[in-house]
Design an enzyme around this catalytic site. Structure first.
Site, PDB file in Angstrom:
ATOM      1  CE  LYS A   1       8.500  33.374 -42.370  1.00 13.76           C
ATOM      2  NZ  LYS A   1       8.942  32.653 -41.152  1.00 13.76           N
TER       3      LYS A   1
ATOM      4  N   GLY B   1      -2.523  35.886 -37.738  1.00 17.02           N
ATOM      5  CA  GLY B   1      -3.532  35.882 -38.800  1.00 17.02           C
ATOM      6  C   GLY B   1      -4.304  37.200 -38.846  1.00 17.02           C
TER       7      GLY B   1
ATOM      8  N   GLY C   1      -1.123  29.515 -39.170  1.00 17.59           N
ATOM      9  CA  GLY C   1      -0.387  29.850 -37.951  1.00 17.59           C
ATOM     10  C   GLY C   1      -1.330  30.347 -36.879  1.00 17.59           C
ATOM     11  CB  SER C   2      -0.714  32.279 -33.825  1.00 16.35           C
ATOM     12  OG  SER C   2      -0.101  33.407 -34.378  1.00 16.35           O
ATOM     13  CB  THR C   3      -6.027  33.358 -33.798  1.00 17.35           C
ATOM     14  OG1 THR C   3      -6.570  32.071 -34.135  1.00 17.35           O
ATOM     15  CG2 THR C   3      -7.124  34.392 -33.913  1.00 17.35           C
ATOM     16  CD  GLU C   4      -0.224  37.623 -30.865  1.00 20.07           C
ATOM     17  OE1 GLU C   4       0.003  36.471 -30.432  1.00 20.07           O
ATOM     18  OE2 GLU C   4       0.486  38.603 -30.651  1.00 20.07           O
TER      19      GLU C   4
ATOM     20  CD  GLU D   1      -5.222  25.475 -40.678  1.00 20.01           C
ATOM     21  OE1 GLU D   1      -5.445  25.742 -39.479  1.00 20.01           O
ATOM     22  OE2 GLU D   1      -4.369  24.665 -41.061  1.00 20.01           O
TER      23      GLU D   1
ATOM     24  CD  GLU E   1      -3.949  26.869 -31.271  1.00 14.24           C
ATOM     25  OE1 GLU E   1      -3.448  27.979 -31.514  1.00 14.24           O
ATOM     26  OE2 GLU E   1      -4.297  26.071 -32.162  1.00 14.24           O
TER      27      GLU E   1
ATOM     28  CB  CYS F   1      -4.314  24.095 -36.145  1.00 11.47           C
ATOM     29  SG  CYS F   1      -4.222  23.155 -37.659  1.00 11.47           S
TER      30      CYS F   1
HETATM   31  P1  NDP Z   1       3.044  32.268 -35.745  1.00 11.28           P
HETATM   32  O1  NDP Z   1       1.646  32.496 -36.151  1.00 11.28           O
HETATM   33  O2  NDP Z   1       3.843  33.416 -35.248  1.00 11.28           O
HETATM   34  O3  NDP Z   1       3.881  31.624 -36.945  1.00 11.28           O
HETATM   35  C1  NDP Z   1       3.372  31.129 -38.161  1.00 11.28           C
HETATM   36  C2  NDP Z   1       4.218  31.641 -39.330  1.00 11.28           C
HETATM   37  O4  NDP Z   1       4.019  33.047 -39.497  1.00 11.28           O
HETATM   38  C3  NDP Z   1       5.717  31.466 -39.151  1.00 11.28           C
HETATM   39  O5  NDP Z   1       6.308  31.221 -40.402  1.00 11.28           O
HETATM   40  C4  NDP Z   1       6.120  32.820 -38.626  1.00 11.28           C
HETATM   41  O6  NDP Z   1       7.486  33.095 -38.774  1.00 11.28           O
HETATM   42  C5  NDP Z   1       5.272  33.727 -39.477  1.00 11.28           C
HETATM   43  N1  NDP Z   1       5.037  35.062 -38.935  1.00 11.28           N
HETATM   44  C6  NDP Z   1       5.192  35.517 -37.668  1.00 11.28           C
HETATM   45  N2  NDP Z   1       4.841  36.823 -37.585  1.00 11.28           N
HETATM   46  C7  NDP Z   1       4.456  37.203 -38.831  1.00 11.28           C
HETATM   47  C8  NDP Z   1       3.961  38.427 -39.396  1.00 11.28           C
HETATM   48  N3  NDP Z   1       3.787  39.516 -38.662  1.00 11.28           N
HETATM   49  N4  NDP Z   1       3.659  38.458 -40.714  1.00 11.28           N
HETATM   50  C9  NDP Z   1       3.801  37.344 -41.475  1.00 11.28           C
HETATM   51  N5  NDP Z   1       4.270  36.178 -41.010  1.00 11.28           N
HETATM   52  C10 NDP Z   1       4.581  36.087 -39.698  1.00 11.28           C
HETATM   53  O7  NDP Z   1       3.075  31.139 -34.693  1.00 11.28           O
HETATM   54  P2  NDP Z   1       4.221  30.926 -33.595  1.00 11.28           P
HETATM   55  O8  NDP Z   1       5.243  30.095 -34.186  1.00 11.28           O
HETATM   56  O9  NDP Z   1       4.688  32.203 -32.988  1.00 11.28           O
HETATM   57  O10 NDP Z   1       3.407  30.158 -32.480  1.00 11.28           O
HETATM   58  C11 NDP Z   1       2.624  30.903 -31.548  1.00 11.28           C
HETATM   59  C12 NDP Z   1       1.368  30.166 -31.210  1.00 11.28           C
HETATM   60  O11 NDP Z   1       0.564  30.062 -32.365  1.00 11.28           O
HETATM   61  C13 NDP Z   1       1.585  28.733 -30.785  1.00 11.28           C
HETATM   62  O12 NDP Z   1       1.837  28.645 -29.438  1.00 11.28           O
HETATM   63  C14 NDP Z   1       0.296  28.105 -31.163  1.00 11.28           C
HETATM   64  O13 NDP Z   1      -0.644  28.273 -30.140  1.00 11.28           O
HETATM   65  C15 NDP Z   1      -0.153  28.869 -32.365  1.00 11.28           C
HETATM   66  N6  NDP Z   1       0.120  28.179 -33.648  1.00 11.28           N
HETATM   67  C16 NDP Z   1      -0.940  27.687 -34.308  1.00 11.28           C
HETATM   68  C17 NDP Z   1      -0.738  27.022 -35.499  1.00 11.28           C
HETATM   69  C18 NDP Z   1      -1.879  26.452 -36.244  1.00 11.28           C
HETATM   70  O14 NDP Z   1      -1.676  25.736 -37.225  1.00 11.28           O
HETATM   71  N7  NDP Z   1      -3.088  26.737 -35.845  1.00 11.28           N
HETATM   72  C19 NDP Z   1       0.589  26.786 -36.046  1.00 11.28           C
HETATM   73  C20 NDP Z   1       1.647  27.410 -35.282  1.00 11.28           C
HETATM   74  C21 NDP Z   1       1.386  28.061 -34.125  1.00 11.28           C
HETATM   75  P3  NDP Z   1       8.464  32.661 -37.557  1.00 11.28           P
HETATM   76  O15 NDP Z   1       8.352  31.209 -37.411  1.00 11.28           O
HETATM   77  O16 NDP Z   1       9.782  33.031 -38.015  1.00 11.28           O
HETATM   78  O17 NDP Z   1       7.994  33.433 -36.365  1.00 11.28           O
END
Ligand code: NDP
Length: 514
Positions: free
Chosen positions: A219, A276, A271-274, A293, A424, A327
């Protein structure tokens, strides 16, 4: 690399510190470079006529591109000019179920039965095809995500190919992956990736999973789905058995449906810690394997004995690479007090020379912010830094009228309690702090909920070993920053997640010991 030993408070008297600082202080005499009107770059845009972007993209399920059962599509835009690039299918629960079912069928029928030697050939073929299509993929990555073409061309795409090459080599050697134990594949893997390195993260997830004999449903992020869909085409052209790789596009709800699917046996998330944490709660008690991660707030530590000019380049690479959407970005600069002024002065000069603008221009150093939402988040955090009393220095470069842009920036006079020092930002914004002793540097570096990466800059090899062993970070770079290699494991401590990707360690996440 980590140490949990309590840190001894510094006992060095202040007078001795001052004397030492005076000895190591360097006169700040470098003149400010002035290129105005003397050194102009002519535009050097990468051509786009070799690339076909379809008006509409469907889901990739069971080896075919199929219309979504949801009947819904969303737009993906170019963040550098806000123009719509394409419509992309939005997968709902029924679509996710179809993808997982196709993957499970492919696992039973083809993939788990195929000898590793044969699987390796398929994975190798993808590596070669990424190389063949490298120009197309790099341009598409820059258009959909906003990153400079020189980064997508020289970093993202070659590293994506390197991951497939590396893991292709493991496919017939899995008996060495978990020494002393027999290893077997897990089954269907649900993989959710972010928007900062769309193709590279797809490679990080797919290559080891496939080499180990698993099947995948990927995804991609909502704002950057296009390179994953072009990669899906390569899986089709490479004659992969249908269903071994599936790509479902959509927003967070699509990712949540994938994570929750009962037939998904392993979840990999970046992706984000939230988010995660949400995924960890969803997976709890289900028996699903999980690797996360997540975010970071890495300390880049500059000692007074470091080669300062190289260190400044490392600072720039650490925080302005990919607009700081990284990240493991070196977003907290810890600089030894005696060289603070010279480092800040050189950094001020250096960010003036960074060229911000069209991501497709080969001269561009800093591209567009990935989305309006991310730009708003960066602005909000930068405003908080100013309000809390930090001093903001920004490049005075001209921002294009259309699109999402933020100039390279850094804060000085930053207290540990400020939001810009702990949250972050995920943008081209650095928080600069000082330290006086190695103990203080380590204490400040570790004073974060994250633990993904760190940097150490010093002339002394022994100091590198001493300091890096005390840093609670998964990766520590010494006299360099943001160096990646498929044979090197990557992953975090604390709220930066768990599990490792890359190298032999990366295989463990995709294998079951029997
Ligand atoms: P997210 O963690 O929301 O996105 C990462 C992935 O998870 C995307 O494919 C997203 O889909 C998907 N996703 C979102 N919600 C869910 C869920 N409940 N269950 C499963 N998958 C989900 O990051 P954001 O894009 O919202 O960015 C927010 C913040 O996160 C950024 O400002 C940054 O600080 C941080 N971030 C950190 C990353 C890292 O590698 N450490 C990478 C990206 C962001 P969709 O894109 O459609 O929302």
């Amino acid at each position: 690399m980590a140490s949990t030993k309590p840190l001894a408070p510094s006992s060095r008297p202040r007078a001795a510190q001052k004397a030492r600082a005076a000895r190591t202080a360097r006169p700040d005499t470098s003149p400010a470079p002035d290129f105005a009107g003397v050194w102009e770059y002519a535009p050097a845009p990468e051509a786009t006529d070799h690339l076909t972007i379809q008006p509409r993209y469907e889901l990739f399920i069971g080896g075919q591109f199929v219309a979504p059962r949801s009947g819904k599509y969303f737009e993906t835009i170019n963040p550098a000019n806000e123009r719509v690039l394409a419509e992309v299918a939005e997968a709902n629960e029924a679509d996710v179920d179809a993808a997982v079912t196709a993957a499970e069928r492919a696992y039973e029928k083809y993939w788990r039965r195929m000898p590793g030697r044969e699987r390796g050939k398929y994975v190798y073929r993808i590596a070669r095809m990424i190389q063949e299509k490298s120009r197309e993929l790099a341009v598409l990555e820059s258009m959909d995500g906003g990153k400079p073409i020189k980064e997508s061309r020289d970093v993202d795409v070659p590293l994506a190919a390197a991951h497939f090459f590396y893991y292709a080599g493991w496919a017939d050697k899995l008996e060495y992956a978990l020494p002393g134990r027999q290893a077997r594949a897990i089954g269907v893997c649900g993989q959710v990736i972010p928007w900062n390195f769309p193709l590279l993260m797809a490679a990080w997830k797919l290559a080891p999973a496939l080499a180990c004999g698993n099947v995948c449903v990927l995804k991609p992020a909502e704002t950057t789905p296009l390179t994953a869909l072009h990669l899906a085409r390569l899986f089709q052209e490479a004659d992969f058995p249908p269903g071994v790789v599936n790509v479902v596009t959509g927003a967070g709800a699509t990712g949540a449906a994938l994570v929750a699917h009962p037939k998904v046996r392993k979840v990999a998330f970046t992706g984000s810690t939230e988010v995660g944490k949400k995924i960890q709660r969803m997976a709890a008690g289900t028996g699903k394997r999980l690797t996360l991660e997540l975010g970071g707030k890495a300390a880049n530590i500059i000692f007074a004995d470091a080669p300062i000019d190289q260190a400044v380049e490392g600072i720039v690479n650490g925080i302005y690479f990919n607009q700081g959407h990284v990240c493991c970005a070196g977003s907290r600069l810890l600089v030894e007090e005696s060289v603070h002024d010279v480092v800040v002065r050189k950094l001020t000069h250096r960010i003036r020379t960074l060229r911000l603008g069209d991501p497709l221009d080969k001269n561009t150093d800093v591209g567009a912010i990935n989305s309006r939402m991310q730009l708003d988040k960066i602005r909000e955090l930068v405003d908080s830094g100013v309000q809390e009393g930090a001093t903001l220095t920004q490049s005075s470069c001209k921002l294009p009228a259309k699109g999402y842009w933020f100039p390279p920036s850094f804060f000085t006079n930053v207290a540990q309690s400020f939001r810009i020092a702990s949250e972050e930002i995920f943008g081209p914004v650095l928080a600069v702090q000082t330290f006086r002793t190695p103990d203080e540097a380590v204490e400040k570096a570790n004073n974060t909920m994250y633990g993904l990466s760190a940097g150490v800059w010093t002339d002394k090899g022994s100091k590198i070993f001493k300091i890096s062993q005390r840093l609670r970070a998964g990766v520590v770079w010494a006299n360099t920053y943001n160096k990646f290699d498929p044979s090197s494991p990557f992953g975090g401590y604390k709220e930066s997640g768990f599990g490792r990707e890359g190298g032999r360690h990366g295989l463990a996440a995709y294998l079951e010991a029997v």
